[in-house]
Scaffold this active site. Structure first.
Site, PDB file in Angstrom:
ATOM      1  N   ASP A 185       2.897   5.648  -7.132  1.00  0.00           N
ATOM      2  CA  ASP A 185       4.057   5.451  -6.348  1.00  0.00           C
ATOM      3  C   ASP A 185       5.460   5.273  -7.139  1.00  0.00           C
ATOM      4  O   ASP A 185       6.709   5.337  -6.825  1.00  0.00           O
ATOM      5  CB  ASP A 185       4.293   3.859  -5.486  1.00  0.00           C
ATOM      6  CG  ASP A 185       3.135   4.540  -4.510  1.00  0.00           C
ATOM      7  OD1 ASP A 185       3.340   5.836  -3.411  1.00  0.00           O
ATOM      8  OD2 ASP A 185       2.595   3.595  -3.960  1.00  0.00           O
ATOM      9  N   HIS A 228       0.758  -1.463  -0.084  1.00  0.00           N
ATOM     10  CA  HIS A 228       0.087   0.293   0.021  1.00  0.00           C
ATOM     11  C   HIS A 228       1.269   1.548  -0.466  1.00  0.00           C
ATOM     12  O   HIS A 228       1.486   1.750  -0.959  1.00  0.00           O
ATOM     13  CB  HIS A 228      -1.328  -0.176   1.523  1.00  0.00           C
ATOM     14  CG  HIS A 228      -1.862   0.735   1.396  1.00  0.00           C
ATOM     15  ND1 HIS A 228      -2.865   1.748   0.225  1.00  0.00           N
ATOM     16  CD2 HIS A 228      -2.877   1.067   2.340  1.00  0.00           C
ATOM     17  CE1 HIS A 228      -3.574   2.143   0.552  1.00  0.00           C
ATOM     18  NE2 HIS A 228      -3.830   1.924   2.098  1.00  0.00           N
ATOM     19  N   HIS A 238      -2.310  -2.710 -10.131  1.00  0.00           N
ATOM     20  CA  HIS A 238      -3.157  -2.104  -9.074  1.00  0.00           C
ATOM     21  C   HIS A 238      -4.009  -2.771  -8.730  1.00  0.00           C
ATOM     22  O   HIS A 238      -4.358  -3.936  -9.780  1.00  0.00           O
ATOM     23  CB  HIS A 238      -3.219  -0.797  -9.197  1.00  0.00           C
ATOM     24  CG  HIS A 238      -4.186   0.075  -8.519  1.00  0.00           C
ATOM     25  ND1 HIS A 238      -5.503   0.312  -8.418  1.00  0.00           N
ATOM     26  CD2 HIS A 238      -3.282   1.218  -7.486  1.00  0.00           C
ATOM     27  CE1 HIS A 238      -5.600   1.171  -6.476  1.00  0.00           C
ATOM     28  NE2 HIS A 238      -4.467   1.627  -6.800  1.00  0.00           N
TER      29      HIS A 238
HETATM   30  N1  ACO Z   1       4.933  -6.958 -10.116  1.00  0.00           N
HETATM   31  C1  ACO Z   1       4.835  -8.614 -10.869  1.00  0.00           C
HETATM   32  N2  ACO Z   1       3.908  -8.588 -11.022  1.00  0.00           N
HETATM   33  C2  ACO Z   1       2.729  -8.804 -10.596  1.00  0.00           C
HETATM   34  C3  ACO Z   1       2.795  -7.041  -9.897  1.00  0.00           C
HETATM   35  C4  ACO Z   1       4.131  -6.340  -9.939  1.00  0.00           C
HETATM   36  N3  ACO Z   1       4.325  -5.201  -9.345  1.00  0.00           N
HETATM   37  N4  ACO Z   1       1.801  -6.967  -9.583  1.00  0.00           N
HETATM   38  C5  ACO Z   1       0.810  -7.684  -9.814  1.00  0.00           C
HETATM   39  N5  ACO Z   1       1.835  -9.177 -10.154  1.00  0.00           N
HETATM   40  C6  ACO Z   1       0.982 -10.380 -10.644  1.00  0.00           C
HETATM   41  C7  ACO Z   1       1.063 -11.410 -10.042  1.00  0.00           C
HETATM   42  O1  ACO Z   1       1.976 -12.196  -9.317  1.00  0.00           O
HETATM   43  C8  ACO Z   1      -0.584 -12.023 -10.786  1.00  0.00           C
HETATM   44  O2  ACO Z   1      -0.081 -12.745 -11.405  1.00  0.00           O
HETATM   45  P1  ACO Z   1      -0.760 -14.043 -11.786  1.00  0.00           P
HETATM   46  O3  ACO Z   1      -2.608 -13.663 -12.384  1.00  0.00           O
HETATM   47  O4  ACO Z   1       0.519 -14.951 -12.604  1.00  0.00           O
HETATM   48  O5  ACO Z   1      -0.495 -15.144 -10.513  1.00  0.00           O
HETATM   49  C9  ACO Z   1      -1.248 -11.157 -11.435  1.00  0.00           C
HETATM   50  O6  ACO Z   1      -0.007  -9.269 -11.697  1.00  0.00           O
HETATM   51  C10 ACO Z   1      -1.954 -10.051 -10.305  1.00  0.00           C
HETATM   52  O7  ACO Z   1      -1.910  -9.454  -9.267  1.00  0.00           O
HETATM   53  P2  ACO Z   1      -2.358  -9.918  -8.355  1.00  0.00           P
HETATM   54  O8  ACO Z   1      -1.566 -10.074  -6.706  1.00  0.00           O
HETATM   55  O9  ACO Z   1      -3.311 -10.834  -7.896  1.00  0.00           O
HETATM   56  O10 ACO Z   1      -3.293  -8.319  -7.726  1.00  0.00           O
HETATM   57  P3  ACO Z   1      -4.091  -7.654  -6.797  1.00  0.00           P
HETATM   58  O11 ACO Z   1      -4.805  -6.601  -7.080  1.00  0.00           O
HETATM   59  O12 ACO Z   1      -3.867  -8.582  -5.590  1.00  0.00           O
HETATM   60  O13 ACO Z   1      -2.357  -6.754  -5.841  1.00  0.00           O
HETATM   61  C11 ACO Z   1      -0.900  -5.175  -5.993  1.00  0.00           C
HETATM   62  C12 ACO Z   1      -2.563  -4.834  -6.826  1.00  0.00           C
HETATM   63  C13 ACO Z   1      -0.844  -5.359  -4.040  1.00  0.00           C
HETATM   64  C14 ACO Z   1      -0.921  -3.467  -6.250  1.00  0.00           C
HETATM   65  C15 ACO Z   1      -0.218  -5.338  -6.667  1.00  0.00           C
HETATM   66  O14 ACO Z   1      -0.252  -5.455  -8.220  1.00  0.00           O
HETATM   67  C16 ACO Z   1       1.881  -5.372  -5.904  1.00  0.00           C
HETATM   68  O15 ACO Z   1       1.909  -5.382  -5.019  1.00  0.00           O
HETATM   69  N6  ACO Z   1       1.974  -4.295  -6.575  1.00  0.00           N
HETATM   70  C17 ACO Z   1       3.467  -4.025  -5.839  1.00  0.00           C
HETATM   71  C18 ACO Z   1       3.149  -2.939  -5.591  1.00  0.00           C
HETATM   72  C19 ACO Z   1       2.921  -1.810  -5.322  1.00  0.00           C
HETATM   73  O16 ACO Z   1       3.216  -1.247  -6.189  1.00  0.00           O
HETATM   74  N7  ACO Z   1       1.602  -1.325  -4.822  1.00  0.00           N
HETATM   75  C20 ACO Z   1       1.376   0.434  -4.580  1.00  0.00           C
HETATM   76  C21 ACO Z   1      -0.501   0.195  -4.548  1.00  0.00           C
HETATM   77  S1  ACO Z   1      -1.127   1.340  -5.611  1.00  0.00           S
HETATM   78  C22 ACO Z   1      -0.840   2.547  -3.616  1.00  0.00           C
HETATM   79  O17 ACO Z   1      -1.125   1.970  -2.691  1.00  0.00           O
HETATM   80  C23 ACO Z   1      -0.969   3.924  -3.831  1.00  0.00           C
END
Ligand code: ACO
Length: 430
Positions: A366, A268, A309
């Protein structure tokens, strides 16, 4: 609100039945099936992570994740970022309408008059280790505010809620800067009410009693824009936490402290700090491919920070504004940041890669906020604190909205998968 029904065929208490559930239509967004009556039929819905759950009705913010659109009370974030400012947007979130010129002046005056914090809070600050993370300090100080402002703790009173909102928006930068100065071993700087909200924060961060900090209007504006871009984002993890804590009738300062705690995590608000750590680790453009491969490898926990996201399946509109702000700040300061070059290259490569395309993974706010904050001189461990300052009007607006309407305590249920009933085994027989 509804003229549609969803029908669910289910086994209810041993008999096949067709249940009719009302379907609601909002101004925008997916239709919502009201499942509240299911519990009477002995059924629950299952939605870990609340991926398909609308937890409340709200008039504050709308996100269209497919289009990459963010509206606050109907106004697009790009227009607000270009033509408005953080305090005006705070007013909008709290009141649902833009202020008139007079209302805006009064609001700014009221916020400005609440920037000082009680001297006793400085004593509480002294209880923290100097190397404590400023998010821990901020969380503690905001929670401690519950014990200070007894004149406005009646949560059923709209004027009390409004006073609390002003206090929180006004005092958050003061507490944040106090946490930073404490870590440095420098005296806290008194807020300056002649400066803008962003300018005053930079003053409290960087001035010392022996040396004033000349606040550049460009940098103060950039600071304001960073706060504005974080002001609200509907039912995200920290805002939902604030609503959940508030649903029990808890006092507002402890609800916001709960929101700060939820914001801290790297998935987050901690992501902006994590982006710079990642760019440090990559170190050079030649190593980007290696890190892209790691991000795609399911056996490797590494993720591209600042990418992806829960709601946006397109560009985060805040990321575009942030990239522009980042370029303006670097130009004003004459900084040629190699990390920006790595970030741009990384973005370019990821946006062409089928893994990221198929999963709709785009840069989020971010991705560029860390580089901008670094250029402004904000140390890395303060990044999430800056996010918390910006998100405060959103948290408090959602809390206020919930309390202004009928609400029930948030109490999710569960799918129990533990042991079946069994008799206790005395210690001597185990
Ligand atoms: N890098 C690589 N792969 C990713 C990333 C990433 N940053 N984000 C998602 N994926 C992949 C997952 O592995 C998943 O792959 P799969 O379908 O093969 O299993 C798919 O994309 C979907 O991802 P989820 O984790 O299911 O998506 P969720 O909605 O639960 O998570 C989140 C969203 C937490 C933001 C995630 O994208 C992440 O961890 N990003 C990096 C951290 C980040 O930048 N957070 C800031 C969010 S914005 C904010 O708070 C202002």
């Amino acid at each position: 609100m509804t003229d549609k029904l969803a029908r669910l065929n289910a086994n209810v208490k041993g008999q096949e039945a067709e249940l009719e559930l009302p379907v609601y239509k909002g101004t925008y967004g997916p239709d919502v099936i009201d499942v509240r009556a299911l519990t009477k039929s002995g059924l629950l819905t299952y939605d870990p992570g609340f991926v398909s759950t609308a937890s409340c009705q709200s008039r504050i913010t709308f996100i269209d994740g497919d289009k990459g659109q963010l509206l606050h009370c109907g106004y697009p974030i790009e227009q607000l970022a270009e033509q408005s400012d953080f305090l005006e947007v705070s007013y909008l979130l709290l009141h649902g309408e833009l202020p008139s010129a007079r209302e805006k002046d009064n609001f700014i005056h009221a916020v400005t008059r609440h920037t000082l914090v009680h001297e006793q809070l400085a004593e509480i600050l002294k209880g923290f280790y100097r190397d404590a993370h400023p998010m821990a300090v901020l969380c503690g100080l905001v929670s401690a505010m519950s014990s200070f402002y007894h004149d406005s703790l009646d949560i059923s009173s709209a004027p009390h809620r409004e006073k609390t909102a002003l206090r929180l928006i006004a005092k958050m930068p003061t507490l944040a800067a106090m946490a930073y100065k404490y870590a440095l071993g420098q005296p806290a700087m008194t807020p300056r009410n002649d400066l803008s909200y962003g300018g005053n924060f930079l003053h409290m961060m960087f001035a010392t009693p022996c040396e004033p900090y000349k606040v550049s209007p460009t940098l103060a504006k950039a600071m304001d824009k960073i706060f504005l871009l974080h002001a609200d984002h509907e039912q995200n993890a920290s805002t939902s936490t604030v609503r959940m804590a508030g649903s029990s009738g808890a006092n507002p300062f402890s609800c916001i402290a709960a929101g700060i705690a939820a914001l801290w995590g790297p998935a987050h608000g901690g992501a902006n700090e994590a982006v710079l750590k990642m760019l440090d680790e990559i170190g050079d453009e030649s190593r980007i491919d290696h890190y892209i491969a790691r991000a795609k490898d399911k056996k490797d926990p590494f993720r591209l920070m600042g990418f992806g996201h829960r709601v946006y399946k397109n560009f985060d509109p805040r990321a575009r504004v942030m990239m522009q702000t980042c370029n303006e700040v670097l130009a004003e300061l004459g900084i040629d940041d190699p990390q920006l070059k790595i970030a741009k290259k990384l973005e370019e490569i990821a946006l062409r890669d089928s893994y990221f395309i198929e999963r709709n993974l785009y840069p989020n706010v971010d991705f560029y906020s860390g580089i901008t904050l670094k250029a402004l001189g904000i140390p890395r461990e303060m990044f999430t604190v800056v996010f918390a300052i910006g998100r405060t009007p959103g948290w408090i607006s959602h809390w206020h909205e919930m309390l202004s309407e009928d609400y029930r305590i948030s109490r999710p249920r569960q799918l129990y998968t533990g042991p079946a009933r069994r008799d206790f085994v005395p210690l001597t027989e185990r």
